[in-house]
Design a protein around this motif. Sequence first.
Motif, short mmCIF file in Angstrom:
data_model
loop_
_atom_site.label_atom_id
_atom_site.label_comp_id
_atom_site.label_asym_id
_atom_site.label_seq_id
_atom_site.Cartn_x
_atom_site.Cartn_y
_atom_site.Cartn_z
N ASP A 59 0.78 -1.22 0.05
CA ASP A 59 0.12 -0.09 -0.02
C ASP A 59 0.69 1.18 -0.14
O ASP A 59 2.01 1.06 0.12
N ASP A 60 0.34 2.36 -0.57
CA ASP A 60 0.82 3.72 -0.29
C ASP A 60 2.21 3.72 -1.13
O ASP A 60 3.30 4.06 -0.65
N PHE A 61 2.35 3.58 -2.10
CA PHE A 61 3.41 3.45 -3.33
C PHE A 61 3.75 4.95 -3.09
O PHE A 61 2.99 5.86 -3.92
N SER A 62 5.13 5.30 -3.18
CA SER A 62 5.49 6.66 -3.62
C SER A 62 6.70 6.64 -4.27
O SER A 62 7.51 5.85 -4.42
N VAL A 63 6.82 7.43 -5.40
CA VAL A 63 7.87 7.63 -6.20
C VAL A 63 8.29 9.03 -6.42
O VAL A 63 7.54 10.08 -6.10
N GLY A 64 9.50 9.17 -6.89
CA GLY A 64 9.91 10.50 -7.15
C GLY A 64 11.03 10.65 -8.20
O GLY A 64 11.55 9.61 -8.31
N THR A 65 11.22 11.75 -8.85
CA THR A 65 12.09 11.60 -10.16
C THR A 65 13.42 12.29 -9.37
O THR A 65 13.42 12.47 -8.21
N LEU A 66 14.47 12.21 -10.29
CA LEU A 66 15.89 12.63 -9.98
C LEU A 66 15.65 14.11 -9.39
O LEU A 66 16.51 14.35 -8.51
#
Length: 243
Positions: A205-212
């Motif tokens: 649950d609650d997947f988080s992603v960020g770019t460079l």
Amino acid sequence: MKTRLLATTTLAIAAAFGITAGAANAAPVTFFGEDLNPTGATPIAHPISDAARASFFTNLTGVGTETLDGFANGTTTVPVNFGNGVTATLTGGVIQNFSSAGRFAISSPNYYNAATSSFAINFSSPVAAFGFYGTDIGDFGGVLTLTLTDTSNVTTVVTVPASEGSGGSQPQNGSVLYYGFFDTTDTYTSIAFNNSNTVDNFGFDDFSVGTLEQVTPVPEPASIALVGAGLVGLGALRRRRKA
């Protein structure tokens, strides 16, 4: 395709809470916290996992999180939008809105129930940071690893250091963990979840992603001390020049 294994040397950043940051001088940098379930009854509070997530997020700016709560129960192929220009597709599992065999939602009502031997996330554009909550991981002795495929088609395998049990022993059904990483040099197009126990299912649950561009690492205390020492030395040099 080349594959590299990440040697994880863990550094305690909050030993009292069991939170760790791994491979601080290598890429990717990892964060981990785990709340063991003492009875097997779910759901449970997860302050250690929450603290690991908070520590991970101190190194990021404006990242997107998918709570999975906009999808119908039973959805298998899940298109998600992280809200920061990154979309992805989840395959190999199913959306559930009810607790099952120790797996449950962190942010109600939905979570992703997946057999990790076939669970993968494919991103629309490369990401440099990724984090998630996991429930019921390691209760049957399986070791969870993530295979990160970068833009050069090189794979990096990282191990999620969850406690390993065997059936009813610790950790019981329904334990919670948070795992995250960021990378300041490489970016990744897909992440595959793999479990050495191929018959076990986990909840995510609650997947988080960020770019460079969204990775803004906080200097470690030792680095801060070195910077401070440099400033003190510069000040002393200026005073000597004035004299």
